[in-house]
Scaffold this motif. Structure first.
Motif, PDB file in Angstrom:
ATOM      1  N   GLU A 170       0.835  -1.208   0.000  1.00 10.13           N
ATOM      2  CA  GLU A 170       0.000   0.000   0.000  1.00 10.13           C
ATOM      3  C   GLU A 170       0.867   1.256   0.000  1.00 10.13           C
ATOM      4  OE1 GLU A 170      -3.574   2.040   2.675  1.00 10.13           O
ATOM      5  OE2 GLU A 170      -2.951  -0.040   3.035  1.00 10.13           O
ATOM      6  N   ALA A 171       1.984   1.197   0.725  1.00  8.47           N
ATOM      7  CA  ALA A 171       2.868   2.359   0.815  1.00  8.47           C
ATOM      8  C   ALA A 171       3.758   2.518  -0.410  1.00  8.47           C
ATOM      9  CB  ALA A 171       3.729   2.260   2.073  1.00  8.47           C
ATOM     10  N   HIS A 172       3.965   1.422  -1.148  1.00  8.15           N
ATOM     11  CA  HIS A 172       4.887   1.444  -2.293  1.00  8.15           C
ATOM     12  C   HIS A 172       4.225   0.789  -3.507  1.00  8.15           C
ATOM     13  CE1 HIS A 172       8.269   2.717   0.289  1.00  8.15           C
ATOM     14  NE2 HIS A 172       7.741   1.899   1.183  1.00  8.15           N
ATOM     15  N   PRO A 173       3.382   1.520  -4.216  1.00  8.58           N
ATOM     16  CA  PRO A 173       2.646   0.941  -5.349  1.00  8.58           C
ATOM     17  C   PRO A 173       3.534   0.499  -6.511  1.00  8.58           C
ATOM     18  CG  PRO A 173       2.280   3.315  -5.186  1.00  8.58           C
ATOM     19  CD  PRO A 173       2.977   2.913  -3.942  1.00  8.58           C
ATOM     20  N   ASP A 174       4.779   0.959  -6.558  1.00  8.08           N
ATOM     21  CA  ASP A 174       5.684   0.562  -7.640  1.00  8.08           C
ATOM     22  C   ASP A 174       6.520  -0.671  -7.296  1.00  8.08           C
ATOM     23  OD1 ASP A 174       4.804   2.705  -9.170  1.00  8.08           O
ATOM     24  OD2 ASP A 174       6.332   4.065  -8.344  1.00  8.08           O
ATOM     25  N   SER A 175       6.354  -1.194  -6.109  1.00  9.90           N
ATOM     26  CA  SER A 175       7.159  -2.342  -5.676  1.00  9.90           C
ATOM     27  C   SER A 175       6.821  -3.594  -6.482  1.00  9.90           C
ATOM     28  CB  SER A 175       6.916  -2.613  -4.189  1.00  9.90           C
ATOM     29  OG  SER A 175       7.440  -3.865  -3.801  1.00  9.90           O
ATOM     30  N   LEU A 176       7.829  -4.431  -6.669  1.00  6.50           N
ATOM     31  CA  LEU A 176       7.619  -5.727  -7.338  1.00  6.50           C
ATOM     32  C   LEU A 176       6.759  -6.667  -6.510  1.00  6.50           C
ATOM     33  CD1 LEU A 176      11.180  -6.456  -8.829  1.00  6.50           C
ATOM     34  CD2 LEU A 176       9.122  -5.728 -10.058  1.00  6.50           C
ATOM     35  N   LEU A 177       6.491  -6.311  -5.265  1.00 10.57           N
ATOM     36  CA  LEU A 177       5.591  -7.122  -4.453  1.00 10.57           C
ATOM     37  C   LEU A 177       4.237  -7.293  -5.148  1.00 10.57           C
ATOM     38  CD1 LEU A 177       6.323  -5.571  -0.942  1.00 10.57           C
ATOM     39  CD2 LEU A 177       6.818  -7.933  -1.613  1.00 10.57           C
ATOM     40  N   HIS A 178       3.778  -6.259  -5.829  1.00 13.62           N
ATOM     41  CA  HIS A 178       2.491  -6.322  -6.532  1.00 13.62           C
ATOM     42  C   HIS A 178       2.542  -7.365  -7.650  1.00 13.62           C
ATOM     43  CE1 HIS A 178       0.765  -2.712  -4.606  1.00 13.62           C
ATOM     44  NE2 HIS A 178       2.019  -2.290  -4.572  1.00 13.62           N
ATOM     45  N   GLN A 179       3.631  -7.367  -8.401  1.00 14.41           N
ATOM     46  CA  GLN A 179       3.775  -8.319  -9.511  1.00 14.41           C
ATOM     47  C   GLN A 179       3.833  -9.749  -9.000  1.00 14.41           C
ATOM     48  OE1 GLN A 179       7.137  -7.570 -12.197  1.00 14.41           O
ATOM     49  NE2 GLN A 179       7.439  -9.794 -12.424  1.00 14.41           N
ATOM     50  N   VAL A 180       4.617  -9.977  -7.951  1.00 14.70           N
ATOM     51  CA  VAL A 180       4.761 -11.335  -7.414  1.00 14.70           C
ATOM     52  C   VAL A 180       3.428 -11.831  -6.855  1.00 14.70           C
ATOM     53  CG1 VAL A 180       5.867 -12.723  -5.622  1.00 14.70           C
ATOM     54  CG2 VAL A 180       7.215 -11.077  -6.935  1.00 14.70           C
ATOM     55  N   ALA A 181       2.723 -10.970  -6.132  1.00 15.17           N
ATOM     56  CA  ALA A 181       1.432 -11.369  -5.566  1.00 15.17           C
ATOM     57  C   ALA A 181       0.438 -11.705  -6.677  1.00 15.17           C
ATOM     58  CB  ALA A 181       0.884 -10.254  -4.684  1.00 15.17           C
ATOM     59  N   ALA A 182       0.454 -10.928  -7.751  1.00 17.16           N
ATOM     60  CA  ALA A 182      -0.460 -11.197  -8.871  1.00 17.16           C
ATOM     61  C   ALA A 182      -0.131 -12.526  -9.541  1.00 17.16           C
ATOM     62  CB  ALA A 182      -0.380 -10.061  -9.879  1.00 17.16           C
ATOM     63  N   GLU A 183       1.155 -12.809  -9.697  1.00 14.22           N
ATOM     64  CA  GLU A 183       1.567 -14.075 -10.328  1.00 14.22           C
ATOM     65  C   GLU A 183       1.197 -15.269  -9.459  1.00 14.22           C
ATOM     66  OE1 GLU A 183       5.721 -13.513 -10.998  1.00 14.22           O
ATOM     67  OE2 GLU A 183       5.426 -12.284 -12.801  1.00 14.22           O
ATOM     68  N   ASN A 184       1.276 -15.105  -8.137  1.00 11.79           N
ATOM     69  CA  ASN A 184       0.945 -16.209  -7.222  1.00 11.79           C
ATOM     70  C   ASN A 184      -0.554 -16.320  -6.957  1.00 11.79           C
ATOM     71  OD1 ASN A 184       3.651 -16.800  -6.990  1.00 11.79           O
ATOM     72  ND2 ASN A 184       3.912 -15.788  -5.014  1.00 11.79           N
ATOM     73  N   GLY A 185      -1.295 -15.286  -7.327  1.00 13.63           N
ATOM     74  CA  GLY A 185      -2.731 -15.295  -7.103  1.00 13.63           C
ATOM     75  C   GLY A 185      -3.158 -14.708  -5.782  1.00 13.63           C
ATOM     76  N   ALA A 186      -2.184 -14.378  -4.903  1.00 15.27           N
ATOM     77  CA  ALA A 186      -2.492 -13.799  -3.597  1.00 15.27           C
ATOM     78  C   ALA A 186      -1.181 -13.445  -2.902  1.00 15.27           C
ATOM     79  CB  ALA A 186      -3.281 -14.775  -2.729  1.00 15.27           C
ATOM     80  N   VAL A 187      -1.294 -12.612  -1.882  1.00 14.52           N
ATOM     81  CA  VAL A 187      -0.148 -12.384  -0.999  1.00 14.52           C
ATOM     82  C   VAL A 187      -0.045 -13.567  -0.046  1.00 14.52           C
ATOM     83  CG1 VAL A 187       0.831 -10.897   0.781  1.00 14.52           C
ATOM     84  CG2 VAL A 187      -0.458  -9.881  -1.109  1.00 14.52           C
ATOM     85  N   ASP A 188       1.142 -14.154   0.061  1.00 13.69           N
ATOM     86  CA  ASP A 188       1.334 -15.276   0.980  1.00 13.69           C
ATOM     87  C   ASP A 188       2.702 -15.161   1.632  1.00 13.69           C
ATOM     88  OD1 ASP A 188       3.200 -16.250  -0.901  1.00 13.69           O
ATOM     89  OD2 ASP A 188       1.734 -17.586  -1.835  1.00 13.69           O
ATOM     90  N   GLY A 189       3.085 -16.202   2.349  1.00 20.44           N
ATOM     91  CA  GLY A 189       4.346 -16.170   3.079  1.00 20.44           C
ATOM     92  C   GLY A 189       5.579 -16.160   2.202  1.00 20.44           C
ATOM     93  N   ARG A 190       5.414 -16.414   0.901  1.00 21.86           N
ATOM     94  CA  ARG A 190       6.562 -16.415  -0.013  1.00 21.86           C
ATOM     95  C   ARG A 190       6.789 -15.065  -0.681  1.00 21.86           C
ATOM     96  NH1 ARG A 190       4.370 -20.595  -4.145  1.00 21.86           N
ATOM     97  NH2 ARG A 190       2.562 -19.250  -3.732  1.00 21.86           N
TER      98      ARG A 190
END
Length: 312
Positions: free
Chosen positions: A194-214
């Motif tokens: 939420e604080a960093h909309p440009d982070s690759l966290l968004h891409q990884v979460a989308a590829e995995n289908g959700a935010v998880d422990g990985r």
């Protein structure tokens, strides 16, 4: 021979285990809780099924061990949160269907017994397992015996590492579980996203289908600075609780289990080891414990339940 039963929130797993800790046969069934009597009958049926699969009779089995997600004492379940049981004489009910001795242990305690008897804790007298999942669980071996206190197991997740921190499901604030569990990590990742909309966290979460422990570790491996910061903060939270445990119990080794513990070593175990070694009191006498990754995985509960007789 021994039978170990791992009681999960959705499934029951039983294993026929020999004296070396080797699983010879496994049977599974969904948990369909209809009351304590039905539950005991299901466990007995599962034990019979695994004996049949393994080709042995009850004369070959010394006892049945069961890992219960709650507090136990002797052959009685004192309380389980997610399966509605309180003060249930499980051994008595079980033996109405299969006349074998029953040993009960908290599920995290069983994981500790499994790793201590057949995993990374072999050869130690003082050993701790910390499981990183939906919550933070712990099992403690002291002087070669399972420490159970009054039956509630080692509720290590509810030591406070941050005064007035985020709320914990137990009712307190700032519990280790609220920060070091997979649930806590996921919350931290979402806050970072939420604080960093440009982070690759968004891409990884989308590829995995959700935010998880990985998610944080995968994005960190890709060089994402926001993810690296999340991983550093998480390692700090994990190490804070581990340091407290080490200072209180002075184990020879601590093993980390659960899905989060599978993270890349340089992003999790190495920084945790560095912090614990720098901050624990045992450093003054050159007795810093080993911080290890548990090795039995999903088999730890079955093996530990089967090996309970060696630790209680």
């Amino acid at each position: 021979m021994y039978i170990g039963i791992d009681v999960g929130g959705t499934n029951l797993k039983a294993g026929l285990v020999d004296e070396t800790g080797k699983i010879l046969a496994v049977e599974r069934t969904p948990l369909d809780f209809q009351g304590p009597e039905s539950f005991a009958a299901t466990l007995a049926s599962l034990a019979k099924a695994v004996m049949a699969t393994g080709g042995v009779t009850e004369k070959a089995v010394e006892y049945v061990g069961a890992g219960i997600p709650g507090a136990v004492s002797g052959g009685e379940i004192l309380y389980t949160a997610n399966i509605p049981m309180k003060n249930v004489p499980l051994e008595k009910l079980f033996r109405q269907h299969l006349d074998l001795p029953v040993l009960l242990g908290n599920d995290a305690d069983c994981a500790a017994v499994g790793e201590w008897s057949c995993g990374v804790g072999q050869g130690t007298k003082h050993f701790i397992v910390v499981t990183l999942g939906t919550g933070v669980g712990g099992g403690i071996i002291l002087n070669g015996k399972l420490h159970t206190g009054m039956g509630a197991g080692g509720e290590v997740g509810h030591i406070v590492i941050k005064q007035d921190g985020v709320p914990c499901n137990c009712g307190r604030r700032g519990c280790w579980e609220a920060y070091a569990s997979a649930t806590g990590l996921i919350r931290q990742v979402r806050e970072a996203m939420e604080a960093h909309p440009d982070s690759l966290l968004h891409q990884v979460a989308a590829e995995n289908g959700a935010v998880d422990g990985r998610t944080a570790f995968q994005a960190a491996e890709m060089g994402d600075e926001t993810a690296l910061a999340v991983c550093r903060a998480y390692a700090g939270y994990l190490a804070a609780g581990l340091t407290d445990l080490v200072n209180i119990l002075h184990p020879e080794a601590v093993a980390l289990g659960g899905g989060v513990a599978a993270a890349p070593e340089h992003l999790l175990l190495d920084p945790v080891r560095e912090i614990v070694a720098r901050e624990c009191y045992a450093r003054h006498v050159d007795k810093v414990p080993r911080i290890l990754r548990a090795e039995l995985g999903n088999d730890a509960g079955i093996i530990g339940a089967a090996m309970l007789g060696r630790a209680i």
